[in-house]
Design a protein around this motif. Structure first.
Motif, PDB file in Angstrom:
ATOM      1  N   ARG A   4      -4.743  -1.511   7.351  1.00 32.44           N
ATOM      2  CA  ARG A   4      -5.239  -0.202   6.922  1.00 32.44           C
ATOM      3  C   ARG A   4      -6.039  -0.327   5.631  1.00 32.44           C
ATOM      4  N   SER A   5      -5.614  -1.238   4.741  1.00 32.63           N
ATOM      5  CA  SER A   5      -6.341  -1.448   3.489  1.00 32.63           C
ATOM      6  C   SER A   5      -7.739  -1.982   3.758  1.00 32.63           C
ATOM      7  N   VAL A   6      -7.832  -2.882   4.756  1.00 28.68           N
ATOM      8  CA  VAL A   6      -9.143  -3.415   5.136  1.00 28.68           C
ATOM      9  C   VAL A   6     -10.019  -2.291   5.687  1.00 28.68           C
ATOM     10  N   SER A   7      -9.431  -1.433   6.503  1.00 25.92           N
ATOM     11  CA  SER A   7     -10.179  -0.298   7.063  1.00 25.92           C
ATOM     12  C   SER A   7     -10.668   0.635   5.961  1.00 25.92           C
ATOM     13  N   ILE A   8      -9.811   0.869   4.958  1.00 23.41           N
ATOM     14  CA  ILE A   8     -10.204   1.729   3.842  1.00 23.41           C
ATOM     15  C   ILE A   8     -11.380   1.121   3.092  1.00 23.41           C
ATOM     16  N   THR A   9     -11.324  -0.197   2.893  1.00 24.43           N
ATOM     17  CA  THR A   9     -12.415  -0.889   2.187  1.00 24.43           C
ATOM     18  C   THR A   9     -13.738  -0.692   2.912  1.00 24.43           C
ATOM     19  N   PHE A  10     -13.746  -0.893   4.228  1.00 21.22           N
ATOM     20  CA  PHE A  10     -14.985  -0.743   4.987  1.00 21.22           C
ATOM     21  C   PHE A  10     -15.384   0.726   5.132  1.00 21.22           C
ATOM     22  N   SER A  11     -14.409   1.623   5.072  1.00 19.37           N
ATOM     23  CA  SER A  11     -14.734   3.053   5.063  1.00 19.37           C
ATOM     24  C   SER A  11     -15.491   3.410   3.777  1.00 19.37           C
ATOM     25  N   SER A 123     -24.093   0.504   4.905  1.00 22.89           N
ATOM     26  CA  SER A 123     -23.786   1.244   6.129  1.00 22.89           C
ATOM     27  C   SER A 123     -23.555   0.303   7.306  1.00 22.89           C
ATOM     28  N   VAL A 124     -24.382  -0.729   7.414  1.00 18.29           N
ATOM     29  CA  VAL A 124     -24.234  -1.695   8.508  1.00 18.29           C
ATOM     30  C   VAL A 124     -22.900  -2.424   8.394  1.00 18.29           C
ATOM     31  N   TYR A 129     -18.007  -3.022  11.057  1.00 19.43           N
ATOM     32  CA  TYR A 129     -16.589  -3.372  11.134  1.00 19.43           C
ATOM     33  C   TYR A 129     -15.872  -2.536  12.190  1.00 19.43           C
ATOM     34  N   PHE A 130     -16.117  -1.222  12.180  1.00 19.50           N
ATOM     35  CA  PHE A 130     -15.420  -0.336  13.113  1.00 19.50           C
ATOM     36  C   PHE A 130     -15.932  -0.512  14.542  1.00 19.50           C
ATOM     37  N   VAL A 131     -17.225  -0.792  14.697  1.00 24.13           N
ATOM     38  CA  VAL A 131     -17.775  -1.022  16.039  1.00 24.13           C
ATOM     39  C   VAL A 131     -17.186  -2.299  16.635  1.00 24.13           C
ATOM     40  N   VAL A 132     -17.181  -3.363  15.827  1.00 25.49           N
ATOM     41  CA  VAL A 132     -16.629  -4.637  16.308  1.00 25.49           C
ATOM     42  C   VAL A 132     -15.145  -4.489  16.636  1.00 25.49           C
ATOM     43  N   ARG A 133     -14.416  -3.767  15.784  1.00 23.20           N
ATOM     44  CA  ARG A 133     -12.983  -3.586  16.033  1.00 23.20           C
ATOM     45  C   ARG A 133     -12.742  -2.799  17.318  1.00 23.20           C
ATOM     46  N   LYS A 134     -13.584  -1.793  17.552  1.00 16.60           N
ATOM     47  CA  LYS A 134     -13.444  -0.983  18.772  1.00 16.60           C
ATOM     48  C   LYS A 134     -13.727  -1.815  20.017  1.00 16.60           C
ATOM     49  N   ILE A 135     -14.802  -2.618  19.965  1.00 21.94           N
ATOM     50  CA  ILE A 135     -15.150  -3.461  21.104  1.00 21.94           C
ATOM     51  C   ILE A 135     -14.063  -4.498  21.355  1.00 21.94           C
TER      52      ILE A 135
END
Length: 229
Positions: A4-11, A123-124, A129-135
């Protein structure tokens, strides 16, 4: 570090990127608006002002509509100098304040381009990060549904020092499994784990690996039990 911390960073990366893109658009719009209301004329480069960083800014003189001469020093500097003394340049000046002027050209949009470029990069990174994680999640779920399950032996827990987020490097698990039909032994490597999984490894040192039935090179090491959310 929790995932979750990694997700927050990329957010945050994504938010900063979108903010910078918005600022870039505002700067671009204001510049274009200024050019529409400003008076266009021509000026002459009369000097090149040396800056402390050894770059040069053009000094331009121009006449307004009443024939009054004005002097303009560009805030943009470069090395080598972008202009030559005696060169004629297009100018925009504010009809309400003729001393307020700019050299016409791409330099007017330099701030917008820099801000927009940074915004695009952030932005990229954030969105990517979220696109790759979703795929990846979709592929993993597909493998869990259609692939064959192999109970692999954990060989080691390693650190990928070529990747860093918030000065932390991710862990990954190396494991190997034996095909019950062919007897062949295959080596596997898990995805990133942002906390040391060693304390969570069971005594049997086993981990589930889902392998594509048609392409053994496609597999998923199930690390869901090791990820802190």
């Amino acid at each position: 570090m929790k995932r979750r911390s990694v997700s927050i960073t990329f957010s945050i990366f994504l938010a900063v990127g979108l903010l910078l893109l918005g600022i870039s658009l505002v700067i671009w719009y204001n510049t274009a608006k200024y050019n529409k209301t400003a008076v266009k004329t021509t000026g002459t480069v009369v000097d090149l002002l040396a800056k402390s960083d050894r770059t040069f800014s053009p000094v331009v003189t121009y006449d307004d509509a009443n024939g009054v001469k004005h002097r303009y020093i560009s805030s943009f500097s470069s090395k080598p100098a972008g202009y030559k003394i005696g060169e004629t340049v297009a100018m925009y000046y504010d009809p309400k304040n003729p001393d307020s002027a700019e050299i016409a050209g791409w330099q007017q949009y330099f701030g917008s381009l820099i801000t927009g470029g940074l915004g695009f990069i952030f932005s990229v990174l954030g969105l990517g990060y979220f696109v790759v994680r979703k795929i990846s999640h979709s592929r993993h779920e597909q493998l869990k549904q259609s692939g064959f399950l192999m109970h692999a032996d954990i060989v080691s827990v390693d650190i990928n020092r070529s990747v860093s987020v918030n000065n932390r490097h991710p862990f990954f698990i190396r494991c190997e499994g034996k095909d019950s039909l062919t007897g062949n032994i295959s080596n596997f490597k898990s995805g990133f784990i942002w906390s040391d999984p060693t304390p969570l490894i069971g005594q049997d040192k086993k981990i589930d690996v889902y392998v594509d039935r048609n392409n053994p090179r496609k597999y998923y090491v199930d690390i869901s039990g090791f990820e802190e959310r």
